[in-house]
Design an enzyme around this catalytic site. Structure first.
Site, PDB file in Angstrom:
ATOM      1  N   SER A 179       1.188  -1.085  -0.153  1.00 24.29           N
ATOM      2  CA  SER A 179      -0.499  -0.272  -0.129  1.00 24.29           C
ATOM      3  C   SER A 179       0.925   1.093  -0.101  1.00 24.29           C
ATOM      4  O   SER A 179       2.123   1.707  -1.476  1.00 24.29           O
ATOM      5  CB  SER A 179      -1.219   0.179   1.130  1.00 24.29           C
ATOM      6  N   HIS A 384      -7.985  -5.621   0.516  1.00 24.34           N
ATOM      7  CA  HIS A 384      -6.574  -4.355   1.079  1.00 24.34           C
ATOM      8  C   HIS A 384      -6.214  -5.336   1.677  1.00 24.34           C
ATOM      9  O   HIS A 384      -4.559  -5.347   1.714  1.00 24.34           O
ATOM     10  CB  HIS A 384      -7.100  -2.896   0.960  1.00 24.34           C
TER      11      HIS A 384
END
Length: 409
Positions: A179, A384
């Site tokens: 990320s 995610h």
């Protein structure tokens, strides 16, 4: 995030029974080992499970003091002769080096890499739990927090990479970012292209650069307000956003235990931000996750992502017309020149990722000329957070990443 704050407020109003044994919190049974892991720091957590761990401190050009954690080898292979290939892991937003080891041996990526023979170094970005120091500025000062992930990429990563090279003697290392750990890499490799020569390959887990198609309600809510920095900072915090502390630890232990009826609040919060995948979330581990996350970040880090969503571009921080002109020489923030990236890049993405969407990954793939390809996680609901916390992360993503890494050892 509003839900998270509600959990904390409710906790503050409750009376926690101090007479309960360690294995019981507010009447709900849980494994004492889980509660212990929630309160241990990264170094202590790694040592608890029988792995060697070192703490290193690095000074950046602009005076921030960063803490690195190193697992030099696995539990059983410490006597193998010869140098080990070096891998550098960089965490995501609101996180720390702990995210690579929270899921315990056999699950946490840092442990898996160490057992595979790698010398594992884990960075900590400025402002998080382990890197909240400066040579002259106190973290209570607003000056300490005047940074975004741009500074993490421009100052922090180069400082940590140079330190690792100096201490290991290797000319190059492999890089794994998750990320924001990928965002910082794009910044470094485009603005300081000489660092491309120090990374043999880059594995981007849930890569984030272009975010015009982001589905995260938090970033989408911030985006319309980014034209007024003063207003948005009043709303989400003037300096630091969601620092970790005892109150977060207690909230995680009290409301996220496996048998607690309030656990749905925790799971819904995580899914609201990052996408839903109940099958891959080990709810037993939630107290550990919330004991270490959030680990603190500058408010400007979130604002910067909000600006990218609003503009659909990958550009430097927008300070406003006058400050931009003074700082950049132009009224608008300049774009990052991704054509400067020369390191072989491998993009790993998921269909159900609300922060790193397939369309945005495709755009990044077209811009980064050294990108070898993109690789989709073979599970439609993979989200995610699953890149670091999924029950089957090893089978679904880590094994494939390590096969690619073997080509660069």
């Amino acid at each position: 995030m509003i839900l998270s704050l509600s959990i904390v407020l409710v906790l503050m109003l409750m009376k926690v029974n101090g007479d309960e044994p360690d294995s019981v919190v507010n009447g709900y049974k849980t494994d004492p080992g889980i509660l212990e892991d929630a309160s241990l720091d990264t170094w202590s957590l790694i040592r608890k499970y029988g792995y060697p761990c070192e703490i290193h401190r690095v000074y950046t050009e602009d005076g921030y003091i960063l803490e690195l954690h190193r697992i030099p080898h696995g539990r059983e292979n410490g006597t193998k002769p010869g140098p080990r290939p070096v891998v550098f892991l960089q965490h995501g937003l609101l996180s720390s080096s702990a995210e690579w080891v929270l899921m315990m041996p056999g699950k946490g990526f840092a442990y898996i890499l160490a057992e595979a023979g790698y010398d594992v170094w884990m960075g900590n970005a400025r402002g998080n739990t382990y890197s909240k120091r400066h040579i002259s500025i106190n973290p209570t000062s607003s000056s300490f927090w005047k940074f975004s992930w741009h500074e993490i990429g421009y100052y922090d990563l180069p400082a940590m990479i140079d330190y690792v090279i100096k201490n290991t003697g290797v000319p190059k290392m492999q890089y794994v970012g998750f990320s924001q750990g990928t965002t910082a890499f794009w910044v470094m490799a485009s603005t300081r292209p000489e660092y491309n020569e120090k990374i043999s390959a880059m594995q981007a887990l849930a890569p984030v650069a272009y975010v015009g198609n982001i589905r995260s309600p938090l970033i989408k809510a911030i985006a319309p307000l980014t034209n007024s920095l003063e207003l948005i900072m009043k709303i989400i915090g003037a300096n630091e956003f969601l620092p970790n502390g005892k109150i977060n630890e207690l909230a995680g232990q009290t409301f996220c235990l496996e048998e607690s009826i309030t656990q749905v609040l925790c799971t819904n919060l995580l899914f609201l931000i990052c996408g839903y995948n109940g099958d891959q979330l080990n709810v037993t581990m939630l107290p550990i996750v919330l004991g270490h996350t959030p680990a603190g970040a500058a408010t400007r880090q979130l604002i910067h992502y909000g600006q990218l969503y609003k503009s659909s571009k990958f550009v430097q921080f927008d300070h406003g017309l006058l400050t931009n002109k003074r700082k950049y020489g132009t009224f608008k923030p300049p774009p990052y020149d991704l054509s400067n990236i020369r390191t072989p890049v491998f993009l790993h993405y998921a269909d159900n990722d609300w922060l790193s969407t397939p369309n945005d990954v495709d755009k990044l793939l077209r811009e980064v000329k050294s990108a070898v390809g993109k690789y989709k996680v073979p599970l439609p609901k993979f989200n995610h957070l699953d890149f670091v916390f999924a029950i089957d992360a090893k089978k679904l993503i880590y094994d494939r990443v390590m096969k690619i890494m073997e080509q660069f050892v």
